[in-house]
Design an enzyme around this catalytic site. Structure first.
Site, PDB file in Angstrom:
ATOM      1  N   TYR A  76      18.124 -33.663 -34.463  1.00  0.00           N
ATOM      2  CA  TYR A  76      16.801 -33.798 -35.092  1.00  0.00           C
ATOM      3  C   TYR A  76      15.914 -32.610 -34.763  1.00  0.00           C
ATOM      4  O   TYR A  76      15.237 -32.064 -35.618  1.00  0.00           O
ATOM      5  CB  TYR A  76      16.128 -35.100 -34.638  1.00  0.00           C
ATOM      6  CG  TYR A  76      14.846 -35.391 -35.400  1.00  0.00           C
ATOM      7  CD1 TYR A  76      14.861 -36.239 -36.505  1.00  0.00           C
ATOM      8  CD2 TYR A  76      13.637 -34.810 -35.024  1.00  0.00           C
ATOM      9  CE1 TYR A  76      13.704 -36.487 -37.227  1.00  0.00           C
ATOM     10  CE2 TYR A  76      12.480 -35.055 -35.741  1.00  0.00           C
ATOM     11  CZ  TYR A  76      12.517 -35.903 -36.838  1.00  0.00           C
ATOM     12  OH  TYR A  76      11.365 -36.137 -37.546  1.00  0.00           O
ATOM     13  N   PHE A 128       5.177 -18.921 -61.603  1.00  0.00           N
ATOM     14  CA  PHE A 128       6.177 -19.850 -62.121  1.00  0.00           C
ATOM     15  C   PHE A 128       5.467 -21.195 -62.322  1.00  0.00           C
ATOM     16  O   PHE A 128       4.452 -21.459 -61.686  1.00  0.00           O
ATOM     17  CB  PHE A 128       7.347 -19.980 -61.130  1.00  0.00           C
ATOM     18  CG  PHE A 128       8.416 -20.893 -61.654  1.00  0.00           C
ATOM     19  CD1 PHE A 128       9.175 -20.514 -62.755  1.00  0.00           C
ATOM     20  CD2 PHE A 128       8.640 -22.137 -61.088  1.00  0.00           C
ATOM     21  CE1 PHE A 128      10.143 -21.374 -63.273  1.00  0.00           C
ATOM     22  CE2 PHE A 128       9.618 -22.989 -61.597  1.00  0.00           C
ATOM     23  CZ  PHE A 128      10.363 -22.605 -62.688  1.00  0.00           C
ATOM     24  N   ASP A 129       5.991 -22.049 -63.208  1.00  0.00           N
ATOM     25  CA  ASP A 129       5.200 -23.242 -63.576  1.00  0.00           C
ATOM     26  C   ASP A 129       4.923 -24.197 -62.413  1.00  0.00           C
ATOM     27  O   ASP A 129       3.845 -24.779 -62.331  1.00  0.00           O
ATOM     28  CB  ASP A 129       5.770 -23.968 -64.812  1.00  0.00           C
ATOM     29  CG  ASP A 129       7.238 -24.314 -64.704  1.00  0.00           C
ATOM     30  OD1 ASP A 129       7.798 -24.178 -63.603  1.00  0.00           O
ATOM     31  OD2 ASP A 129       7.826 -24.725 -65.721  1.00  0.00           O
ATOM     32  N   ASP A 218       6.422 -14.630 -53.897  1.00  0.00           N
ATOM     33  CA  ASP A 218       7.344 -15.699 -54.283  1.00  0.00           C
ATOM     34  C   ASP A 218       8.700 -15.003 -54.328  1.00  0.00           C
ATOM     35  O   ASP A 218       8.999 -14.254 -55.263  1.00  0.00           O
ATOM     36  CB  ASP A 218       6.952 -16.278 -55.648  1.00  0.00           C
ATOM     37  CG  ASP A 218       7.979 -17.310 -56.144  1.00  0.00           C
ATOM     38  OD1 ASP A 218       9.124 -17.312 -55.650  1.00  0.00           O
ATOM     39  OD2 ASP A 218       7.620 -18.108 -57.040  1.00  0.00           O
ATOM     40  N   ALA A 220      11.875 -15.999 -54.483  1.00  0.00           N
ATOM     41  CA  ALA A 220      13.056 -16.744 -54.937  1.00  0.00           C
ATOM     42  C   ALA A 220      14.220 -15.808 -55.276  1.00  0.00           C
ATOM     43  O   ALA A 220      15.364 -16.095 -54.970  1.00  0.00           O
ATOM     44  CB  ALA A 220      12.699 -17.608 -56.145  1.00  0.00           C
ATOM     45  N   LYS A 261      18.099 -20.026 -55.373  1.00  0.00           N
ATOM     46  CA  LYS A 261      18.461 -18.856 -56.167  1.00  0.00           C
ATOM     47  C   LYS A 261      19.213 -17.880 -55.261  1.00  0.00           C
ATOM     48  O   LYS A 261      20.397 -18.042 -55.041  1.00  0.00           O
ATOM     49  CB  LYS A 261      17.198 -18.216 -56.773  1.00  0.00           C
ATOM     50  CG  LYS A 261      16.623 -18.985 -57.962  1.00  0.00           C
ATOM     51  CD  LYS A 261      15.781 -20.155 -57.547  1.00  0.00           C
ATOM     52  CE  LYS A 261      15.008 -20.751 -58.703  1.00  0.00           C
ATOM     53  NZ  LYS A 261      14.311 -21.986 -58.299  1.00  0.00           N
ATOM     54  N   HIS A 443       8.233 -30.657 -72.126  1.00  0.00           N
ATOM     55  CA  HIS A 443       9.579 -30.214 -72.502  1.00  0.00           C
ATOM     56  C   HIS A 443      10.688 -30.988 -71.797  1.00  0.00           C
ATOM     57  O   HIS A 443      11.788 -31.105 -72.315  1.00  0.00           O
ATOM     58  CB  HIS A 443       9.741 -28.712 -72.247  1.00  0.00           C
ATOM     59  CG  HIS A 443       9.468 -28.304 -70.834  1.00  0.00           C
ATOM     60  ND1 HIS A 443       8.199 -28.268 -70.307  1.00  0.00           N
ATOM     61  CD2 HIS A 443      10.302 -27.938 -69.827  1.00  0.00           C
ATOM     62  CE1 HIS A 443       8.274 -27.884 -69.043  1.00  0.00           C
ATOM     63  NE2 HIS A 443       9.530 -27.681 -68.730  1.00  0.00           N
TER      64      HIS A 443
HETATM   65  N1  F0G Z   1       9.400 -19.766 -58.036  1.00  0.00           N
HETATM   66  C1  F0G Z   1      10.212 -19.258 -58.979  1.00  0.00           C
HETATM   67  C2  F0G Z   1      10.062 -17.819 -59.385  1.00  0.00           C
HETATM   68  C3  F0G Z   1      11.169 -20.078 -59.578  1.00  0.00           C
HETATM   69  O1  F0G Z   1      11.968 -19.563 -60.523  1.00  0.00           O
HETATM   70  C4  F0G Z   1      11.292 -21.429 -59.167  1.00  0.00           C
HETATM   71  C5  F0G Z   1      12.278 -22.308 -59.792  1.00  0.00           C
HETATM   72  C6  F0G Z   1      10.424 -21.903 -58.181  1.00  0.00           C
HETATM   73  C7  F0G Z   1       9.491 -21.041 -57.632  1.00  0.00           C
HETATM   74  C8  F0G Z   1      10.443 -23.338 -57.713  1.00  0.00           C
HETATM   75  O2  F0G Z   1      11.530 -23.537 -56.882  1.00  0.00           O
HETATM   76  O3  F0G Z   1      12.898 -25.257 -58.101  1.00  0.00           O
HETATM   77  O4  F0G Z   1      13.279 -24.728 -55.679  1.00  0.00           O
HETATM   78  O5  F0G Z   1      11.269 -25.967 -56.376  1.00  0.00           O
HETATM   79  N2  F0G Z   1      12.898 -22.028 -60.847  1.00  0.00           N
HETATM   80  C9  F0G Z   1      13.954 -22.788 -61.493  1.00  0.00           C
HETATM   81  C10 F0G Z   1      14.321 -22.145 -62.795  1.00  0.00           C
HETATM   82  C11 F0G Z   1      13.709 -24.247 -61.593  1.00  0.00           C
HETATM   83  O6  F0G Z   1      15.120 -22.746 -63.551  1.00  0.00           O
HETATM   84  O7  F0G Z   1      13.889 -21.021 -63.076  1.00  0.00           O
HETATM   85  P1  F0G Z   1      12.283 -24.953 -56.758  1.00  0.00           P
END
Ligand code: F0G
Length: 460
Positions: A76, A128-129, A218, A220, A261, A443
């Site tokens: 843990y 990102f959204d 960010d 990713a 990613k 969507h």
């Molecule tokens: N930032 C970026 C640039 C992303 O592309 C994503 C996720 C996230 C943050 C959020 O990360 O999914 O681990 O919570 N992108 C995916 C896509 C979902 O299909 O582009 P997460």
């Protein structure tokens, strides 16, 4: 001769475990699509032959990662796996404070609940959204400042992910003390997976620093971004990719990362900082929602696999193959006459559906029309990024995201052939009309019905 001088992309791995992919008849796909309300998110994975919905959490782990998984320590607190991960992250990024979390948006939510006050503003090349949603949830405003060429699918500029520096200066002057954070998304997913140059990261960092505003990445797709700097930016050919990655992180105060990613794991995320005051706030919020600081919502084995994946993502042979396979896909579609966003990005191909099916007005979702046609024709699943996902969007795109180390060149050849057949009859594609529209992020669960081409309103 070096292996990369050959025309053939040779995958830098051989395959130790295989997973069969489903093949359906056209009639079966037609029935699946109707049952799914013509929304590809509603399909079962068993109905998809080549799944290019996302590159997130869909990569193949290496034999070394599977071995690390077995060696995971599930304590843990203070697990060995955590120590391994912390050491690797500190070494790659130079960030002293490392927190694990279950995925990228968990890191974003913690950020939103700690250092983004209500009424403040966050500036980003393009949020990102989920990042945008977490900032807005905090009562703050998320402002996108992409360079103008980001909106031109045909412009071949090498760093279309950059932030517009004039717009940044203007936003800093206009919002002043209200700016809580400046961010850069590497690579810029929402703007075509296009990279951000080191020059731009330096300039943005300098402006944020001068204004006394925290600057976060960010990260990713940090490894893909570092690779593009290595191959596309003057002066970086002689600098190794890990060194470039380190320079990117050195310019920032912290970062969020979806490890699904470039961490090449199926689940995981990171929130890291060099600011002790931020770390103290993040830690409390992490414990509240994710778990103790040495596992953050993940199993010990996940932490071990991530420690290995982060290092593999910086491997030159891997990155060269990754870039080559996306470029091959992009150029292959281009050669059969399909309009695509150029230059090739890091993780996906973007089809310009607005140009491919100009008879479909934006409000009848040309991106959805092309995405559904690719599925119907050959079981290839992509995702619409246009007026269905973002009402009022200026570009109507279909993203075909390529999972890491999953598909071979012949899978890509097949997808190109499927797209070629769709393009041959693009003028006959139906548009779509919503029959069920959820209140937000429509969507994901919208249902639609086709509107035959001859019944669509004529443009203009
Ligand atoms: N930032 C970026 C640039 C992303 O592309 C994503 C996720 C996230 C943050 C959020 O990360 O999914 O681990 O919570 N992108 C995916 C896509 C979902 O299909 O582009 P997460």
């Amino acid at each position: 001769m070096e292996h990369w001088s050959y025309r053939t992309i040779i995958e830098p791995f051989r395959i130790k475990a295989v997973e069969p992919i489903p093949f359906l008849t056209r009639e079966e796909r037609q029935a699946a699509l109707e049952r799914a309300g013509h929304n590809l998110f509603n399909l079962s994975a068993d109905e998809v032959t080549i799944d290019l919905l996302t590159d997130s959490g869909t990569g193949s782990m290496s034999a070394k990662q599977w071995a690390a998984l077995m060696d995971g320590d599930e304590s843990y607190a203070g697990s060995r796996s955590w120590a391994q991960l912390q050491e690797v992250v500190q070494q790659i990024t130079g960030m002293p404070y490392v927190l694990p979390c279950h995925q990228g948006r968990a890191a974003e939510r913690i950020l939103g609940r700690t250092v983004i006050p209500a009424g403040s503003v966050v500036l980003n090349n393009t949020h990102f959204d989920t990042t945008r949603a977490n900032i807005e949830q905090a009562g703050a405003q998320a402002v996108d400042l992409p360079v103008p060429v980001a909106h031109d699918p045909g412009d071949p500029s090498p760093f279309k992910g950059d932030m517009d520096l004039d717009a940044l200066d203007e936003a800093l002057a206009r919002h002043g003390d209200r700016v809580a954070m400046v961010m850069l998304t590497l690579t810029n997913n929402a703007a075509g997976g296009q990279p951000v140059s080191m020059q731009n990261i330096e300039a943005v960092s300098a402006r944020a620093r001068a204004a006394g505003i925290p600057f976060y990445l960010d990260a990713a797709r940090f490894a893909e971004n570092a690779w593009f700097i290595h191959v596309r930016e003057p002066g970086y050919r002689e600098v190794s990719v890990p060194e470039i990655a380190r320079r990117m992180f050195d310019l920032a105060d912290g970062f969020t990362m979806s490890a699904k990613k470039d961490g090449i794991v199926n689940i995981g995320g990171l929130l890291c900082t060099r600011r002790e005051d931020h770390y103290e706030k993040f830690k409390n919020e992490l414990i509240l929602g994710e778990g103790f600081v040495t596992y953050g919502g993940l199993a010990g084995r996940d932490l071990s696999a991530l420690a290995v994946g982060l290092q593999e993502a910086l491997d030159t042979d891997y990155l060269r193959y990754r870039e080559a396979s996306i470029a091959y896909f992009t150029e292959g579609l281009d050669q059969v006459g399909i309009p695509v966003v150029k230059p090739p990005g890091g993780h996906a191909v973007f089809i310009d559906a607005g140009a491919m099916a100009p008879h479909i007005p934006a409000e009848f979702f040309p991106g959805q029309a092309v995405a559904n046609a690719l599925y119907l024709e050959g079981g290839v699943r992509g995702v619409e990024i246009g007026s269905l996902m973002f009402p009022g969007a200026t570009m109507q795109l279909v993203r075909l995201a390529v999972p890491r180390r999953v598909y071979t060149q012949s899978h890509v050849d097949y997808a190109i052939e499927v797209a070629e057949r769709v393009a041959a009859r693009a003028a006959e594609l139906p548009g779509y009309r919503l029959t069920h529209e959820p209140p937000f992020l429509r969507h994901f669960s919208a249902r639609m019905e086709p509107v035959p081409a001859e019944r669509l309103p004529r443009r203009g």
